[in-house]
Motif scaffolding. Structure first.
Motif, PDB file in Angstrom:
ATOM      1  N   LYS A   4       0.253  13.322  -5.423  1.00 58.71           N
ATOM      2  CA  LYS A   4      -1.341  13.360  -5.644  1.00 58.71           C
ATOM      3  C   LYS A   4      -1.734  11.741  -5.732  1.00 58.71           C
ATOM      4  CE  LYS A   4      -1.987  17.873  -7.595  1.00 58.71           C
ATOM      5  NZ  LYS A   4      -2.338  18.576  -8.822  1.00 58.71           N
ATOM      6  N   PHE A   5      -2.638  11.498  -4.851  1.00 53.17           N
ATOM      7  CA  PHE A   5      -3.437  10.247  -4.848  1.00 53.17           C
ATOM      8  C   PHE A   5      -4.760  10.276  -4.536  1.00 53.17           C
ATOM      9  CE2 PHE A   5       0.618   9.723  -2.077  1.00 53.17           C
ATOM     10  CZ  PHE A   5       1.268   8.706  -2.896  1.00 53.17           C
ATOM     11  N   SER A   6      -5.633   9.329  -5.261  1.00 51.07           N
ATOM     12  CA  SER A   6      -6.934   9.224  -5.297  1.00 51.07           C
ATOM     13  C   SER A   6      -7.394   9.081  -3.951  1.00 51.07           C
ATOM     14  CB  SER A   6      -7.440   8.456  -6.591  1.00 51.07           C
ATOM     15  OG  SER A   6      -6.884   7.134  -6.272  1.00 51.07           O
ATOM     16  N   GLU A   7      -8.661   8.974  -3.629  1.00 49.16           N
ATOM     17  CA  GLU A   7      -8.925   8.715  -2.348  1.00 49.16           C
ATOM     18  C   GLU A   7      -8.897   7.206  -1.974  1.00 49.16           C
ATOM     19  OE1 GLU A   7     -12.993   9.931  -1.117  1.00 49.16           O
ATOM     20  OE2 GLU A   7     -12.843  12.015  -2.246  1.00 49.16           O
ATOM     21  N   GLU A   8      -9.164   6.274  -3.029  1.00 48.55           N
ATOM     22  CA  GLU A   8      -8.751   5.049  -2.783  1.00 48.55           C
ATOM     23  C   GLU A   8      -7.315   4.671  -2.339  1.00 48.55           C
ATOM     24  OE1 GLU A   8     -10.310   6.031  -6.046  1.00 48.55           O
ATOM     25  OE2 GLU A   8     -12.390   5.826  -5.160  1.00 48.55           O
ATOM     26  N   GLU A   9      -6.540   5.250  -3.444  1.00 46.61           N
ATOM     27  CA  GLU A   9      -5.136   5.211  -2.872  1.00 46.61           C
ATOM     28  C   GLU A   9      -4.777   5.523  -1.700  1.00 46.61           C
ATOM     29  OE1 GLU A   9      -3.048   5.537  -7.314  1.00 46.61           O
ATOM     30  OE2 GLU A   9      -3.698   7.235  -6.418  1.00 46.61           O
ATOM     31  N   GLU A  10      -5.365   6.588  -1.113  1.00 45.14           N
ATOM     32  CA  GLU A  10      -5.132   7.235   0.203  1.00 45.14           C
ATOM     33  C   GLU A  10      -5.403   6.347   1.228  1.00 45.14           C
ATOM     34  OE1 GLU A  10      -7.008  11.053   0.371  1.00 45.14           O
ATOM     35  OE2 GLU A  10      -5.240  12.013  -0.728  1.00 45.14           O
ATOM     36  N   ILE A  11      -6.686   5.848   0.995  1.00 47.19           N
ATOM     37  CA  ILE A  11      -7.077   4.609   2.084  1.00 47.19           C
ATOM     38  C   ILE A  11      -6.255   3.319   2.090  1.00 47.19           C
ATOM     39  CG2 ILE A  11      -8.990   3.161   2.498  1.00 47.19           C
ATOM     40  CD1 ILE A  11     -11.160   5.256   1.360  1.00 47.19           C
ATOM     41  N   LYS A  12      -5.906   2.917   0.870  1.00 49.01           N
ATOM     42  CA  LYS A  12      -4.975   1.739   1.098  1.00 49.01           C
ATOM     43  C   LYS A  12      -3.709   2.140   1.386  1.00 49.01           C
ATOM     44  CE  LYS A  12      -2.695  -1.311  -2.356  1.00 49.01           C
ATOM     45  NZ  LYS A  12      -2.477  -1.490  -3.542  1.00 49.01           N
ATOM     46  N   MET A  13      -3.157   3.254   1.192  1.00 50.77           N
ATOM     47  CA  MET A  13      -1.706   3.672   1.778  1.00 50.77           C
ATOM     48  C   MET A  13      -1.835   3.790   3.367  1.00 50.77           C
ATOM     49  SD  MET A  13       1.254   5.046   0.261  1.00 50.77           S
ATOM     50  CE  MET A  13       0.758   5.624  -1.084  1.00 50.77           C
ATOM     51  N   ALA A  14      -3.068   4.116   3.684  1.00 43.74           N
ATOM     52  CA  ALA A  14      -3.190   4.294   5.207  1.00 43.74           C
ATOM     53  C   ALA A  14      -3.114   3.183   5.818  1.00 43.74           C
ATOM     54  CB  ALA A  14      -4.659   5.376   5.588  1.00 43.74           C
ATOM     55  N   LYS A  15      -3.792   2.163   5.152  1.00 43.68           N
ATOM     56  CA  LYS A  15      -3.646   0.872   5.920  1.00 43.68           C
ATOM     57  C   LYS A  15      -2.194   0.433   5.942  1.00 43.68           C
ATOM     58  CE  LYS A  15      -8.734  -0.327   4.708  1.00 43.68           C
ATOM     59  NZ  LYS A  15      -9.244  -1.226   3.655  1.00 43.68           N
ATOM     60  N   GLU A  16      -1.730   0.513   4.799  1.00 46.16           N
ATOM     61  CA  GLU A  16      -0.344  -0.062   4.587  1.00 46.16           C
ATOM     62  C   GLU A  16       0.696   0.405   5.617  1.00 46.16           C
ATOM     63  OE1 GLU A  16       0.906   0.206   0.156  1.00 46.16           O
ATOM     64  OE2 GLU A  16      -0.663  -1.169  -0.110  1.00 46.16           O
ATOM     65  N   LEU A  17       0.493   1.933   5.792  1.00 45.92           N
ATOM     66  CA  LEU A  17       1.424   2.563   6.703  1.00 45.92           C
ATOM     67  C   LEU A  17       1.267   2.120   8.313  1.00 45.92           C
ATOM     68  CD1 LEU A  17       1.414   6.054   4.992  1.00 45.92           C
ATOM     69  CD2 LEU A  17       3.353   4.483   5.237  1.00 45.92           C
ATOM     70  N   GLU A  18      -0.201   2.085   8.373  1.00 47.49           N
ATOM     71  CA  GLU A  18      -0.684   1.577   9.827  1.00 47.49           C
ATOM     72  C   GLU A  18       0.119   0.239  10.064  1.00 47.49           C
ATOM     73  OE1 GLU A  18      -4.382   1.182  12.458  1.00 47.49           O
ATOM     74  OE2 GLU A  18      -4.532   2.219  10.450  1.00 47.49           O
ATOM     75  N   SER A  19      -0.215  -0.776   9.047  1.00 47.17           N
ATOM     76  CA  SER A  19       0.444  -1.942   9.550  1.00 47.17           C
ATOM     77  C   SER A  19       2.160  -2.102   9.543  1.00 47.17           C
ATOM     78  CB  SER A  19       0.363  -3.005   8.359  1.00 47.17           C
ATOM     79  OG  SER A  19       0.920  -2.803   7.237  1.00 47.17           O
ATOM     80  N   ILE A  20       2.835  -0.982   8.685  1.00 51.08           N
ATOM     81  CA  ILE A  20       4.396  -0.974   8.913  1.00 51.08           C
ATOM     82  C   ILE A  20       4.447  -0.429  10.289  1.00 51.08           C
ATOM     83  CG2 ILE A  20       6.287   0.314   8.030  1.00 51.08           C
ATOM     84  CD1 ILE A  20       4.852  -0.042   5.286  1.00 51.08           C
ATOM     85  N   LEU A  21       3.886   0.556  10.652  1.00 47.20           N
ATOM     86  CA  LEU A  21       4.002   1.016  12.153  1.00 47.20           C
ATOM     87  C   LEU A  21       3.600   0.083  13.188  1.00 47.20           C
ATOM     88  CD1 LEU A  21       2.594   4.952  11.746  1.00 47.20           C
ATOM     89  CD2 LEU A  21       5.218   4.006  11.660  1.00 47.20           C
ATOM     90  N   THR A  22       2.771  -0.668  12.981  1.00 43.66           N
ATOM     91  CA  THR A  22       2.426  -1.603  13.968  1.00 43.66           C
ATOM     92  C   THR A  22       3.382  -2.933  14.022  1.00 43.66           C
ATOM     93  OG1 THR A  22       0.112  -1.494  13.531  1.00 43.66           O
ATOM     94  CG2 THR A  22       0.727  -3.441  14.580  1.00 43.66           C
ATOM     95  N   HIS A  23       4.029  -3.109  13.018  1.00 45.08           N
ATOM     96  CA  HIS A  23       5.183  -3.888  13.046  1.00 45.08           C
ATOM     97  C   HIS A  23       6.380  -3.273  13.661  1.00 45.08           C
ATOM     98  CE1 HIS A  23       7.737  -7.231  11.615  1.00 45.08           C
ATOM     99  NE2 HIS A  23       8.478  -6.279  10.918  1.00 45.08           N
ATOM    100  N   PHE A  24       6.532  -1.960  13.483  1.00 42.69           N
ATOM    101  CA  PHE A  24       7.785  -1.388  14.224  1.00 42.69           C
ATOM    102  C   PHE A  24       7.426  -1.410  15.870  1.00 42.69           C
ATOM    103  CE2 PHE A  24       9.386   0.424  10.119  1.00 42.69           C
ATOM    104  CZ  PHE A  24      10.463  -0.092  10.241  1.00 42.69           C
ATOM    105  N   GLU A  25       6.232  -1.035  16.308  1.00 43.39           N
ATOM    106  CA  GLU A  25       5.721  -1.074  17.532  1.00 43.39           C
ATOM    107  C   GLU A  25       6.222  -2.637  18.095  1.00 43.39           C
ATOM    108  OE1 GLU A  25       1.720  -0.005  17.610  1.00 43.39           O
ATOM    109  OE2 GLU A  25       2.329   2.287  17.466  1.00 43.39           O
TER     110      GLU A  25
END
Length: 95
Positions: free
Chosen positions: A18-39
């Motif tokens: 369970k994450f708060s909305e702020e944590e979900e937004i932060k996690m989304a940004k972090e995961l997107e940057s990780i996937l961009t790095h893999f791309e």
């Protein structure tokens, strides 16, 4: 690939987190940057790279196994909720 807070929410529910909305937004940004790095890595031409360059001369470092008798069993089982003979009883986790 665009990762949204809804995607993070879906994945967290699958992982029973369970994450708060702020944590979900932060996690989304972090995961997107990780996937961009893999791309970025995926676009690199790695055809000429030899993968087994170091494995020819490496040998595993092993230590000798030694049996050591632990004499203070009371200390070993001090924080255990339940045990039988010398076995620690744990709750069943596989359904």
């Amino acid at each position: 690939m665009k990762i949204t807070a809804q995607t993070v929410n879906y994945i967290s529910r699958l992982a029973k987190l369970k994450f708060s909305e702020e944590e979900e937004i932060k996690m989304a940004k972090e995961l997107e940057s990780i996937l961009t790095h893999f791309e970025t890595i995926d676009k690199l031409d790695l055809c000429d790279i030899e993968l087994n360059v170091f494995s020819k001369n490496l040998k595993p470092v092993l230590r000798k196994d030694e049996d050591i008798y632990f004499e203070e069993k009371e200390k070993l089982f001090a924080n255990v909720k339940s045990f039988r003979n010398s076995a620690i009883i744990v709750p069943k986790i596989i359904e």
